[in-house]
Scaffold this motif. Structure first.
Motif, short mmCIF file in Angstrom:
data_model
loop_
_atom_site.label_atom_id
_atom_site.label_comp_id
_atom_site.label_asym_id
_atom_site.label_seq_id
_atom_site.Cartn_x
_atom_site.Cartn_y
_atom_site.Cartn_z
N PHE A 7 14.98 41.35 -80.73
CA PHE A 7 15.04 42.67 -80.09
C PHE A 7 16.45 43.26 -80.22
O PHE A 7 17.01 43.79 -79.26
CB PHE A 7 14.63 42.58 -78.61
N SER A 8 17.00 43.13 -81.41
CA SER A 8 18.36 43.60 -81.58
C SER A 8 18.47 44.61 -82.71
O SER A 8 17.65 44.64 -83.64
CB SER A 8 19.30 42.42 -81.86
N PHE A 9 19.50 45.42 -82.63
CA PHE A 9 19.77 46.44 -83.65
C PHE A 9 21.28 46.63 -83.68
O PHE A 9 21.82 47.59 -83.15
CB PHE A 9 19.04 47.74 -83.31
N ASN A 10 21.97 45.69 -84.30
CA ASN A 10 23.42 45.68 -84.28
C ASN A 10 24.00 46.59 -85.36
O ASN A 10 23.50 46.65 -86.48
CB ASN A 10 23.94 44.26 -84.47
N LEU A 11 25.08 47.22 -85.02
CA LEU A 11 25.77 48.16 -85.92
C LEU A 11 26.96 47.46 -86.56
O LEU A 11 27.69 46.73 -85.88
CB LEU A 11 26.24 49.37 -85.14
N ARG A 12 27.16 47.71 -87.84
CA ARG A 12 28.28 47.07 -88.54
C ARG A 12 28.99 48.05 -89.46
O ARG A 12 28.40 49.01 -89.97
CB ARG A 12 27.78 45.88 -89.37
N LEU B 142 17.37 46.52 -92.83
CA LEU B 142 18.79 46.84 -92.98
C LEU B 142 18.89 48.31 -93.39
O LEU B 142 18.45 48.69 -94.47
CB LEU B 142 19.43 45.94 -94.04
N VAL B 143 19.43 49.10 -92.50
CA VAL B 143 19.50 50.54 -92.77
C VAL B 143 20.95 50.97 -92.91
O VAL B 143 21.84 50.45 -92.24
CB VAL B 143 18.82 51.36 -91.66
N LYS B 144 21.14 51.94 -93.79
CA LYS B 144 22.48 52.45 -94.01
C LYS B 144 22.58 53.86 -93.49
O LYS B 144 21.64 54.66 -93.61
CB LYS B 144 22.81 52.39 -95.51
N GLY B 145 23.72 54.15 -92.87
CA GLY B 145 23.93 55.47 -92.33
C GLY B 145 25.12 56.14 -92.97
O GLY B 145 25.57 55.76 -94.04
N PHE C 248 28.49 53.02 -92.34
CA PHE C 248 27.88 52.20 -91.30
C PHE C 248 26.51 51.70 -91.74
O PHE C 248 25.81 52.35 -92.50
CB PHE C 248 27.73 53.00 -90.00
N GLU C 249 26.15 50.54 -91.22
CA GLU C 249 24.82 49.99 -91.42
C GLU C 249 24.39 49.27 -90.16
O GLU C 249 25.22 48.92 -89.31
CB GLU C 249 24.79 49.04 -92.62
N ALA C 250 23.10 49.08 -90.04
CA ALA C 250 22.58 48.36 -88.87
C ALA C 250 21.40 47.51 -89.32
O ALA C 250 20.67 47.87 -90.25
CB ALA C 250 22.14 49.34 -87.78
#
Lengths: 114, 113
Positions: free
Chosen positions: B72-77, B56-59, B63-65
């Motif tokens: 095989f997913s990398f969803n943005l939230r 779980l990464v925060k930008g 935003f986080e993803a």
């Protein structure tokens, strides 16, 4: 810190004419990329340079596109002769090293081929 | 060969609504994952990235993803969007061995005030 500079911002040409785009990457960035972004699609890599050597040009239409990176700094992308389907935004990007992953993009050069 | 698929081409939502953009990729090796954003009239810029560690990464800008390797997913939230989040969002995948990035087709997000 200055960003990636590209010129011209806009260019309109007729098919079969030639065009050249110029890119000046961020100072010190060893890796330079040219991407093509057709309207409604994501950017597609055309060519990748590491310093002044080509790392990947597998998706560059070599019969009409050429690119060079002089002295490992500025780069020029040329299209000759242009086709209608070359209408797109040509994005230049640079990164500090091959493995850092973060690309810094210029504002792009929008080409319209009539 | 790498490929990236973004599920939605266009998303319209109201301010304060939650946002989730889907991204699936195809690649056989270790990957680095990115979300880039292009605000109207501006250049592409990095929103967030995942190389390893906490999936779980925060930008920037809230935003986080989440990286789900098995899917095989990398969803943005983003829990609550603002009008200024109106932009086009691109998911990108790079091999861990080098930073040639493959981009998805992008999702245009319009946030109504």
């Amino acid at each position: 810190e200055a960003g990636v500079a590209q010129s011209p911002r806009y260019k309109i040409i007729e098919k079969r004419q030639s065009v050249a785009f110029w890119c000046n990457p961020i100072s010190g960035h060893a890796t330079l990329y040219w991407y093509q972004q057709i309207l409604g699609q994501g950017p597609k890599l055309l060519i990748q340079f590491q310093n002044n050597g080509v790392v990947d040009d597998s998706q560059l239409p070599k019969d009409r596109f050429s690119a060079e990176r002089l002295k490992g700094v500025d780069s020029t992308l040329k299209i000759q002769p242009a086709k209608l389907e070359d209408s797109a935004v040509y994005l230049c990007a640079s990164s500090l090293e091959r493995t850092t992953g973060e690309l810094f993009f210029g504002e792009g050069s929008r080409l319209t081929v009539l | 060969a790498q490929s990236v698929s973004q599920h939605n081409h266009h998303v319209i939502l109201s301010e304060a609504a939650s946002l989730e953009l889907g991204c699936n990729y195809s690649y056989g090796g270790t990957v680095n994952l990115f979300w880039y954003v292009q605000y109207p009239g501006q250049h592409l810029q990095l929103l967030l990235k995942y190389f390893s560690g906490d999936p779980l990464v925060k930008g920037i800008k809230g935003f986080e993803a989440e990286f789900i390797k098995s899917k095989f997913s990398f969803n943005l939230r983003k829990p609550s969007v603002q009008w200024s989040d109106t932009a086009e969002y691109f998911c990108a995948v790079g091999s861990a061995a080098g930073n040639k990035l493959t981009f998805g087709g992008g999702t245009r997000v319009l946030v109504k005030p």
